[in-house]
Design a protein around this motif. Structure first.
Motif, mmCIF file in Angstrom:
data_model
loop_
_atom_site.group_PDB
_atom_site.id
_atom_site.type_symbol
_atom_site.label_atom_id
_atom_site.label_comp_id
_atom_site.label_asym_id
_atom_site.label_seq_id
_atom_site.Cartn_x
_atom_site.Cartn_y
_atom_site.Cartn_z
ATOM 1 N N ALA A 155 -0.755 -1.765 -0.600
ATOM 2 C CA ALA A 155 -1.753 -2.624 -1.242
ATOM 3 C C ALA A 155 -2.908 -2.779 -0.269
ATOM 4 C CB ALA A 155 -1.153 -3.986 -1.583
ATOM 5 N N ILE A 156 -4.080 -2.269 -0.656
ATOM 6 C CA ILE A 156 -5.253 -2.245 0.224
ATOM 7 C C ILE A 156 -6.412 -2.953 -0.462
ATOM 8 C CG2 ILE A 156 -6.853 -0.760 1.510
ATOM 9 C CD1 ILE A 156 -3.917 -0.412 2.379
ATOM 10 N N CYS A 157 -7.074 -3.841 0.265
ATOM 11 C CA CYS A 157 -8.247 -4.537 -0.271
ATOM 12 C C CYS A 157 -9.435 -3.578 -0.259
ATOM 13 C CB CYS A 157 -8.580 -5.767 0.573
ATOM 14 S SG CYS A 157 -7.272 -7.003 0.523
ATOM 15 N N VAL A 158 -10.092 -3.424 -1.392
ATOM 16 C CA VAL A 158 -11.264 -2.551 -1.447
ATOM 17 C C VAL A 158 -12.554 -3.330 -1.241
ATOM 18 C CG1 VAL A 158 -10.136 -0.777 -2.822
ATOM 19 C CG2 VAL A 158 -11.379 -2.618 -3.969
ATOM 20 N N GLU A 169 -14.393 6.435 -10.382
ATOM 21 C CA GLU A 169 -13.043 6.649 -9.853
ATOM 22 C C GLU A 169 -11.996 6.176 -10.858
ATOM 23 O OE1 GLU A 169 -12.853 4.482 -6.202
ATOM 24 O OE2 GLU A 169 -14.224 5.826 -5.154
ATOM 25 N N GLU A 170 -12.242 5.016 -11.450
ATOM 26 C CA GLU A 170 -11.295 4.462 -12.427
ATOM 27 C C GLU A 170 -11.177 5.362 -13.656
ATOM 28 O OE1 GLU A 170 -10.642 0.360 -14.991
ATOM 29 O OE2 GLU A 170 -11.974 0.340 -13.253
ATOM 30 N N LEU A 171 -12.283 5.988 -14.048
ATOM 31 C CA LEU A 171 -12.278 6.893 -15.192
ATOM 32 C C LEU A 171 -11.721 8.268 -14.843
ATOM 33 C CD1 LEU A 171 -15.766 6.097 -16.785
ATOM 34 C CD2 LEU A 171 -13.517 5.341 -17.590
ATOM 35 N N VAL A 195 -7.842 -5.526 -5.110
ATOM 36 C CA VAL A 195 -6.807 -4.849 -4.323
ATOM 37 C C VAL A 195 -6.350 -3.624 -5.100
ATOM 38 C CG1 VAL A 195 -4.496 -5.048 -3.310
ATOM 39 C CG2 VAL A 195 -6.027 -7.039 -3.317
ATOM 40 N N HIS A 196 -6.260 -2.497 -4.408
ATOM 41 C CA HIS A 196 -5.722 -1.288 -5.036
ATOM 42 C C HIS A 196 -4.319 -1.040 -4.525
ATOM 43 C CE1 HIS A 196 -9.799 0.755 -6.171
ATOM 44 N NE2 HIS A 196 -9.644 -0.433 -6.723
ATOM 45 N N THR A 229 -3.170 12.720 -0.274
ATOM 46 C CA THR A 229 -4.194 12.101 -1.105
ATOM 47 C C THR A 229 -3.703 10.758 -1.636
ATOM 48 O OG1 THR A 229 -4.933 14.291 -1.814
ATOM 49 C CG2 THR A 229 -5.662 12.422 -3.154
ATOM 50 N N ALA A 230 -4.576 9.758 -1.576
ATOM 51 C CA ALA A 230 -4.230 8.441 -2.119
ATOM 52 C C ALA A 230 -4.398 8.448 -3.633
ATOM 53 C CB ALA A 230 -5.118 7.370 -1.500
ATOM 54 N N ILE A 231 -3.378 7.955 -4.329
ATOM 55 C CA ILE A 231 -3.410 7.850 -5.788
ATOM 56 C C ILE A 231 -3.392 6.366 -6.134
ATOM 57 C CG2 ILE A 231 -2.208 8.368 -7.941
ATOM 58 C CD1 ILE A 231 -0.893 10.745 -6.386
ATOM 59 N N VAL A 232 -4.433 5.900 -6.822
ATOM 60 C CA VAL A 232 -4.505 4.496 -7.230
ATOM 61 C C VAL A 232 -3.613 4.312 -8.452
ATOM 62 C CG1 VAL A 232 -5.994 2.618 -8.010
ATOM 63 C CG2 VAL A 232 -6.860 4.288 -6.350
ATOM 64 N N ILE A 233 -2.577 3.486 -8.312
ATOM 65 C CA ILE A 233 -1.678 3.243 -9.441
ATOM 66 C C ILE A 233 -1.960 1.909 -10.131
ATOM 67 C CG2 ILE A 233 0.147 4.750 -8.584
ATOM 68 C CD1 ILE A 233 1.637 2.233 -7.611
ATOM 69 N N HIS A 234 -2.751 1.055 -9.470
ATOM 70 C CA HIS A 234 -3.123 -0.226 -10.092
ATOM 71 C C HIS A 234 -4.325 -0.789 -9.359
ATOM 72 C CE1 HIS A 234 -2.799 -4.011 -12.197
ATOM 73 N NE2 HIS A 234 -2.628 -4.672 -11.079
ATOM 74 N N ARG A 235 -5.240 -1.366 -10.148
ATOM 75 C CA ARG A 235 -6.400 -2.062 -9.597
ATOM 76 C C ARG A 235 -6.245 -3.535 -9.970
ATOM 77 N NH1 ARG A 235 -8.001 2.987 -10.984
ATOM 78 N NH2 ARG A 235 -9.497 4.003 -9.601
ATOM 79 N N ALA A 236 -5.951 -4.370 -9.002
ATOM 80 C CA ALA A 236 -5.778 -5.805 -9.258
ATOM 81 C C ALA A 236 -7.089 -6.508 -8.935
ATOM 82 C CB ALA A 236 -4.642 -6.366 -8.407
ATOM 83 N N ARG A 237 -7.627 -7.187 -9.935
ATOM 84 C CA ARG A 237 -8.903 -7.889 -9.783
ATOM 85 C C ARG A 237 -8.673 -9.387 -9.903
ATOM 86 N NH1 ARG A 237 -10.599 -3.183 -13.280
ATOM 87 N NH2 ARG A 237 -11.505 -1.743 -11.774
ATOM 88 N N THR A 238 -9.724 -10.144 -9.750
ATOM 89 C CA THR A 238 -9.629 -11.606 -9.778
ATOM 90 C C THR A 238 -8.800 -12.075 -10.975
ATOM 91 O OG1 THR A 238 -11.758 -11.783 -8.654
ATOM 92 C CG2 THR A 238 -10.968 -13.740 -9.822
ATOM 93 N N GLY A 239 -7.767 -12.864 -10.672
ATOM 94 C CA GLY A 239 -6.876 -13.407 -11.694
ATOM 95 C C GLY A 239 -5.619 -12.580 -11.912
#
Length: 194
Positions: free
Chosen positions: A77-80, A158-160, A40-41, A50-60
């Motif tokens: 909060a959008i599921c990628v 994108e993350e980098l 989830v981003h 423009t969408a700015i990703v402020i957090h990438r929530a991954r499994t756990g």
């Protein structure tokens, strides 16, 4: 992290499709989430849309914990990719933190780990050049400079904060120089870089 039984009993696991919103900015902040599977981003919008990703929530990972003491969510909060998320009612979560010292310590540990990861990401984004960001990521997130990415290279770019073309060129150059070995999404630094 083990969720205390009273909280687990009233929590709810839900499935979300790719591109589905878990919540939107301005929605009542009455739930904290934990990603059980997927990603989830958390997004905010710049003035130009423009969408700015402020957090990438991954499994756990938990997300929306910053809104635990807010009335409304401050982002989308959008599921990628398809996700399964545990919904933890905010009131019950606050009670569990207040009444269960063991859980409170685990909660603080999870938040501290997340904070460290976010600070490292900000530090990485401040570095000049794709190569510096790649090396920082491999050293910071890897085991002896070795990382198996849980995402495609295009999403890692994108993350980098770089274009996927720049990332591909940088990885190819590093492989050619003999400082990086790549096997699919596993990358390993082979030599100390100056």
């Amino acid at each position: 992290m083990q969720i205390p039984e009273p909280l687990a009993q009233i929590s709810q696991a839900l499935r979300y499709e790719k591109n589905q919103a878990v919540f939107r900015a301005g929605d009542p902040a009455d739930v904290v989430f934990r990603v059980m599977a997927g990603e989830v981003h958390l997004l905010r919008r710049a003035p130009d849309g423009t969408a700015i990703v402020i957090h990438r929530a991954r499994t756990g990972d938990f997300f929306a914990e910053a809104s635990l003491f807010s009335e409304r969510y401050h982002c989308d909060a959008i599921c990628v990719r398809p996700c399964r998320c545990l919904r933890l009612p905010a009131d019950a979560l606050r009670q569990a933190i207040a009444n269960d010292p063991g859980f409170a310590l685990e909660w603080i540990t999870a938040l501290s780990r997340n904070l460290r990861r976010q600070r490292a990401a900000q530090e990485r984004l401040a570095l000049k050049g794709t190569r510096a960001r790649v090396v920082h990521y491999l050293v910071d997130c890897g085991d002896s400079g070795c990382v198996t990415l849980g995402q495609p290279l295009i999403r890692w770019a994108e993350e980098l904060g770089v274009s996927h073309e720049a990332l591909y060129r940088t990885l190819a150059a590093m492989e050619k120089e003999g400082v990086l070995a790549r096997d699919g999404t596993t990358l390993k630094l082979l030599a100390k870089l100056d």
